[in-house]
Design a protein around this motif. Structure first.
Motif, PDB file in Angstrom:
ATOM      1  N   LYS A   2      11.167 -19.031  20.934  1.00  0.00           N
ATOM      2  CA  LYS A   2      11.329 -20.434  21.265  1.00  0.00           C
ATOM      3  C   LYS A   2      11.600 -20.567  22.772  1.00  0.00           C
ATOM      4  N   TYR A   3      10.896 -21.496  23.402  1.00  0.00           N
ATOM      5  CA  TYR A   3      11.089 -21.704  24.829  1.00  0.00           C
ATOM      6  C   TYR A   3      12.231 -22.663  25.063  1.00  0.00           C
ATOM      7  N   LYS A   4      12.982 -22.439  26.158  1.00  0.00           N
ATOM      8  CA  LYS A   4      14.097 -23.293  26.521  1.00  0.00           C
ATOM      9  C   LYS A   4      13.902 -23.778  27.947  1.00  0.00           C
ATOM     10  N   ASN A   5      14.350 -24.985  28.192  1.00  0.00           N
ATOM     11  CA  ASN A   5      14.243 -25.576  29.522  1.00  0.00           C
ATOM     12  C   ASN A   5      15.311 -24.962  30.420  1.00  0.00           C
ATOM     13  N   ALA A   6      14.887 -24.372  31.528  1.00  0.00           N
ATOM     14  CA  ALA A   6      15.813 -23.706  32.436  1.00  0.00           C
ATOM     15  C   ALA A   6      16.847 -24.684  33.010  1.00  0.00           C
ATOM     16  N   ILE A   8      18.326 -26.992  31.567  1.00  0.00           N
ATOM     17  CA  ILE A   8      19.376 -27.265  30.591  1.00  0.00           C
ATOM     18  C   ILE A   8      20.345 -26.090  30.463  1.00  0.00           C
ATOM     19  N   ILE A   9      19.842 -24.860  30.547  1.00  0.00           N
ATOM     20  CA  ILE A   9      20.698 -23.714  30.256  1.00  0.00           C
ATOM     21  C   ILE A   9      21.164 -22.924  31.485  1.00  0.00           C
ATOM     22  N   TYR A  26       5.642 -19.954  32.383  1.00  0.00           N
ATOM     23  CA  TYR A  26       6.549 -19.294  31.448  1.00  0.00           C
ATOM     24  C   TYR A  26       6.923 -17.927  32.001  1.00  0.00           C
TER      25      TYR A  26
END
Length: 87
Positions: A2-6, A8-9, A26
């Motif tokens: 699952k990809y996550k928004n940088a 946000i994290i 990516y």
């Protein structure tokens, strides 16, 4: 995976540093080697194979031939032999 928004994290400073190298693409961040699990550990398949192999060894020691074990477990004669003689 699952990809996550940088944004946000990760902290803003780290996002800006990453943007110096790559933007809008990516990237893969690998797991640390010490945290990485061996093949089959997550699914439990490794444990199942170990139990099967132990059963094959016990049956061989009780007198069942390698040919019979190969047929019973749908393995080749050579695979059964390898299981029995591995240390």
């Amino acid at each position: 995976m699952k990809y996550k928004n940088a944004k946000i994290i990760l902290p803003d400073a780290l996002v800006k540093e990453l943007q110096r190298y790559v933007q809008g693409e990516y990237i893969y961040v690998p797991i640390e080697q010490k945290q990485q699990k061996r093949w089959g550990e997550v699914s439990g398949y490794r444990k199942n194979l170990e139990q099967r192999n132990q059963q094959i060894k016990q049956e061989y020691q009780s007198g069942i031939s390698m040919n019979c074990l190969a047929e019973k477990y749908c393995l080749s004669f050579y695979a059964v032999r390898k299981i029995i003689y591995q240390k």
